[in-house]
Design a protein around this motif. Sequence first.
Motif, PDB file in Angstrom:
ATOM      1  N   ALA A 118       8.196  -0.045  -0.930  1.00 17.96           N
ATOM      2  CA  ALA A 118       8.661  -0.367  -2.275  1.00 17.96           C
ATOM      3  C   ALA A 118       8.564   0.848  -3.181  1.00 17.96           C
ATOM      4  N   MET A 119       7.440   1.531  -3.114  1.00 18.20           N
ATOM      5  CA  MET A 119       7.222   2.696  -3.971  1.00 18.20           C
ATOM      6  C   MET A 119       8.081   3.876  -3.528  1.00 18.20           C
ATOM      7  N   ALA A 120       8.192   4.069  -2.203  1.00 18.14           N
ATOM      8  CA  ALA A 120       8.952   5.198  -1.684  1.00 18.14           C
ATOM      9  C   ALA A 120      10.449   5.041  -1.954  1.00 18.14           C
ATOM     10  N   MET A 121      10.980   3.829  -1.770  1.00 21.69           N
ATOM     11  CA  MET A 121      12.413   3.612  -1.970  1.00 21.69           C
ATOM     12  C   MET A 121      12.803   3.725  -3.442  1.00 21.69           C
ATOM     13  N   ALA A 122      11.821   3.541  -4.336  1.00 22.65           N
ATOM     14  CA  ALA A 122      12.081   3.733  -5.765  1.00 22.65           C
ATOM     15  C   ALA A 122      11.957   5.200  -6.159  1.00 22.65           C
ATOM     16  N   GLY A 123      11.557   6.060  -5.220  1.00 22.32           N
ATOM     17  CA  GLY A 123      11.491   7.489  -5.471  1.00 22.32           C
ATOM     18  C   GLY A 123      10.186   7.988  -6.043  1.00 22.32           C
ATOM     19  N   TYR A 124       9.118   7.161  -5.940  1.00 24.26           N
ATOM     20  CA  TYR A 124       7.841   7.538  -6.533  1.00 24.26           C
ATOM     21  C   TYR A 124       6.811   7.997  -5.500  1.00 24.26           C
ATOM     22  N   LEU A 125       7.163   8.055  -4.223  1.00 23.98           N
ATOM     23  CA  LEU A 125       6.185   8.402  -3.199  1.00 23.98           C
ATOM     24  C   LEU A 125       6.893   8.989  -1.993  1.00 23.98           C
ATOM     25  N   ASN A 126       6.340  10.084  -1.488  1.00 26.83           N
ATOM     26  CA  ASN A 126       6.736  10.613  -0.186  1.00 26.83           C
ATOM     27  C   ASN A 126       5.574  10.352   0.760  1.00 26.83           C
ATOM     28  N   PRO A 127       5.681   9.372   1.661  1.00 27.06           N
ATOM     29  CA  PRO A 127       4.534   9.010   2.506  1.00 27.06           C
ATOM     30  C   PRO A 127       4.072  10.133   3.416  1.00 27.06           C
ATOM     31  N   ARG A 164       2.205   1.872 -12.533  1.00 24.58           N
ATOM     32  CA  ARG A 164       1.983   2.939 -13.517  1.00 24.58           C
ATOM     33  C   ARG A 164       3.206   3.846 -13.633  1.00 24.58           C
ATOM     34  N   LYS A 165       3.801   4.178 -12.486  1.00 24.13           N
ATOM     35  CA  LYS A 165       4.907   5.137 -12.485  1.00 24.13           C
ATOM     36  C   LYS A 165       6.222   4.502 -12.911  1.00 24.13           C
ATOM     37  N   SER A 166       6.407   3.210 -12.589  1.00 26.71           N
ATOM     38  CA  SER A 166       7.691   2.560 -12.864  1.00 26.71           C
ATOM     39  C   SER A 166       7.723   1.824 -14.196  1.00 26.71           C
ATOM     40  N   GLY A 167       6.562   1.438 -14.715  1.00 25.98           N
ATOM     41  CA  GLY A 167       6.514   0.652 -15.933  1.00 25.98           C
ATOM     42  C   GLY A 167       6.694  -0.839 -15.708  1.00 25.98           C
ATOM     43  N   GLN A 168       6.837  -1.269 -14.458  1.00 27.59           N
ATOM     44  CA  GLN A 168       6.956  -2.691 -14.159  1.00 27.59           C
ATOM     45  C   GLN A 168       5.578  -3.348 -14.157  1.00 27.59           C
ATOM     46  N   GLU A 216       2.508  -5.263 -12.568  1.00 24.90           N
ATOM     47  CA  GLU A 216       1.941  -5.117 -11.230  1.00 24.90           C
ATOM     48  C   GLU A 216       2.381  -6.251 -10.306  1.00 24.90           C
ATOM     49  N   THR A 217       2.473  -7.468 -10.845  1.00 21.71           N
ATOM     50  CA  THR A 217       2.896  -8.600 -10.022  1.00 21.71           C
ATOM     51  C   THR A 217       4.356  -8.450  -9.579  1.00 21.71           C
ATOM     52  N   GLU A 218       5.198  -7.831 -10.422  1.00 19.85           N
ATOM     53  CA  GLU A 218       6.577  -7.576 -10.016  1.00 19.85           C
ATOM     54  C   GLU A 218       6.621  -6.573  -8.867  1.00 19.85           C
ATOM     55  N   CYS A 219       5.775  -5.556  -8.932  1.00 18.85           N
ATOM     56  CA  CYS A 219       5.701  -4.569  -7.847  1.00 18.85           C
ATOM     57  C   CYS A 219       5.209  -5.222  -6.559  1.00 18.85           C
ATOM     58  N   LEU A 220       4.258  -6.163  -6.686  1.00 14.97           N
ATOM     59  CA  LEU A 220       3.762  -6.877  -5.519  1.00 14.97           C
ATOM     60  C   LEU A 220       4.872  -7.721  -4.888  1.00 14.97           C
ATOM     61  N   ASP A 221       5.664  -8.398  -5.728  1.00 11.08           N
ATOM     62  CA  ASP A 221       6.762  -9.205  -5.205  1.00 11.08           C
ATOM     63  C   ASP A 221       7.770  -8.337  -4.453  1.00 11.08           C
ATOM     64  N   GLU A 222       8.011  -7.144  -4.962  1.00  9.40           N
ATOM     65  CA  GLU A 222       8.931  -6.223  -4.297  1.00  9.40           C
ATOM     66  C   GLU A 222       8.356  -5.767  -2.958  1.00  9.40           C
ATOM     67  N   ALA A 223       7.055  -5.497  -2.937  1.00  8.76           N
ATOM     68  CA  ALA A 223       6.400  -5.120  -1.683  1.00  8.76           C
ATOM     69  C   ALA A 223       6.495  -6.246  -0.653  1.00  8.76           C
ATOM     70  N   TRP A 224       6.356  -7.491  -1.131  1.00  8.74           N
ATOM     71  CA  TRP A 224       6.469  -8.652  -0.235  1.00  8.74           C
ATOM     72  C   TRP A 224       7.851  -8.717   0.413  1.00  8.74           C
ATOM     73  N   GLU A 225       8.897  -8.444  -0.376  1.00  9.97           N
ATOM     74  CA  GLU A 225      10.250  -8.462   0.184  1.00  9.97           C
ATOM     75  C   GLU A 225      10.406  -7.397   1.274  1.00  9.97           C
ATOM     76  N   TRP A 226       9.861  -6.230   1.039  1.00  6.62           N
ATOM     77  CA  TRP A 226       9.913  -5.180   2.058  1.00  6.62           C
ATOM     78  C   TRP A 226       9.062  -5.554   3.266  1.00  6.62           C
ATOM     79  N   MET A 227       7.948  -6.196   3.021  1.00  6.23           N
ATOM     80  CA  MET A 227       7.056  -6.625   4.101  1.00  6.23           C
ATOM     81  C   MET A 227       7.783  -7.543   5.075  1.00  6.23           C
ATOM     82  N   LEU A 228       8.639  -8.424   4.558  1.00  5.95           N
ATOM     83  CA  LEU A 228       9.389  -9.346   5.393  1.00  5.95           C
ATOM     84  C   LEU A 228      10.593  -8.682   6.035  1.00  5.95           C
ATOM     85  N   ARG A 229      11.129  -7.644   5.376  1.00  9.19           N
ATOM     86  CA  ARG A 229      12.371  -7.032   5.834  1.00  9.19           C
ATOM     87  C   ARG A 229      12.155  -6.076   7.007  1.00  9.19           C
ATOM     88  N   ILE A 230      11.017  -5.385   7.025  1.00  4.37           N
ATOM     89  CA  ILE A 230      10.761  -4.378   8.054  1.00  4.37           C
ATOM     90  C   ILE A 230      10.375  -5.070   9.351  1.00  4.37           C
TER      91      ILE A 230
END
Length: 350
Positions: free
Chosen positions: A214-223, A305-309, A311-325
Amino acid sequence: MRGEGFQRLFDGVMRTVHGRNYRNTASLGNLGDQGCDGYLFEERTVFACYGPDPYFRIKEAVAKMRADLAVAVRHLEIPGFMQKWIFVVNYPGTHPLLINEAISGSVDGLECEVWSRTDIVDLLMADARRQPLVSEFGSIPKEAKSVGRAYVVPESTQLPRRCAEAAIRLIRARLKCERSNYRSALSYWSKSVAADPFGALVAQTQLLLGSMAAMAMAGYLNPEKLQVGPLLREAEMSRSTWRADGQRAWNLMMVVLHSVDDHIQRKDDDAAPDVDPIGDDLEKLIATVVCGNRLALGLIRLYSRKSGQFETECLDEAWEWMLRIPVMATREEYQRRAAELKATGLLDTI
């Protein structure tokens, strides 16, 4: 649901999605229903429902599909009335034999498909409208409105359900600073880890992967170029804990990342990292799960912190990626994948 109950439920779902474009049909005396349990007008699609009670046997399902299709082809005009015929079953997935029967049963001007109950749920979740839902299934009970976001693992994934739901509930309660809910979530999560430690490892690795994605695809992290300090601060993890167990959780997640992204051209220094072997060490496995959950929490906080969203919205986005991968489903699959990676010299056994 089985039998007529399954067909009624399917009718209700289709009406919430398609409105008056969908019509359920009725059987009449010796004429029967002519192989049509439901009909989409604009698409000229005929549905045949099969909800065996009490058991689903694939040979009987194939025979039923073959018979229902023959009846529909014999009685319904192609393509004037019927351009597509769909066999709907109450089984979690679509069996290859049913797919093969659909392919072999197709005739000129008629397309055949098979829907499982997974397809029905996906259709409902994606396209159902609120007012028809209330009309078909009733309004939401008052006690359900206060529960909050539900995290439901689809049947179409191999993700361990209880472990995945428990892990994300724990993080959500922590993010919302709800002391009583956190204690309840912690108890539920602890029981899920104790009941299925390996499933908890799979789910936790997947959650960490989803949080990173979620964080990487938004451009805020290079794993591949992780800055450990900020992550550990947000995860409330000491350097000693990171070195002892946290790095193992992170590297295991990175190995999975590389396994699902093998098609990506990487630089020499972007190879999958070595993983400290867990083997049959239960304490090490549980420590990896605990650190994985804490690191996922840290990533969610960083993303917020980086996106301004929220935290629960960021968690929901992570959940979607968790199911997609894609998920490596079993211990045997992990061992097979580890053997492949070991043969390439990337890591020792996991």
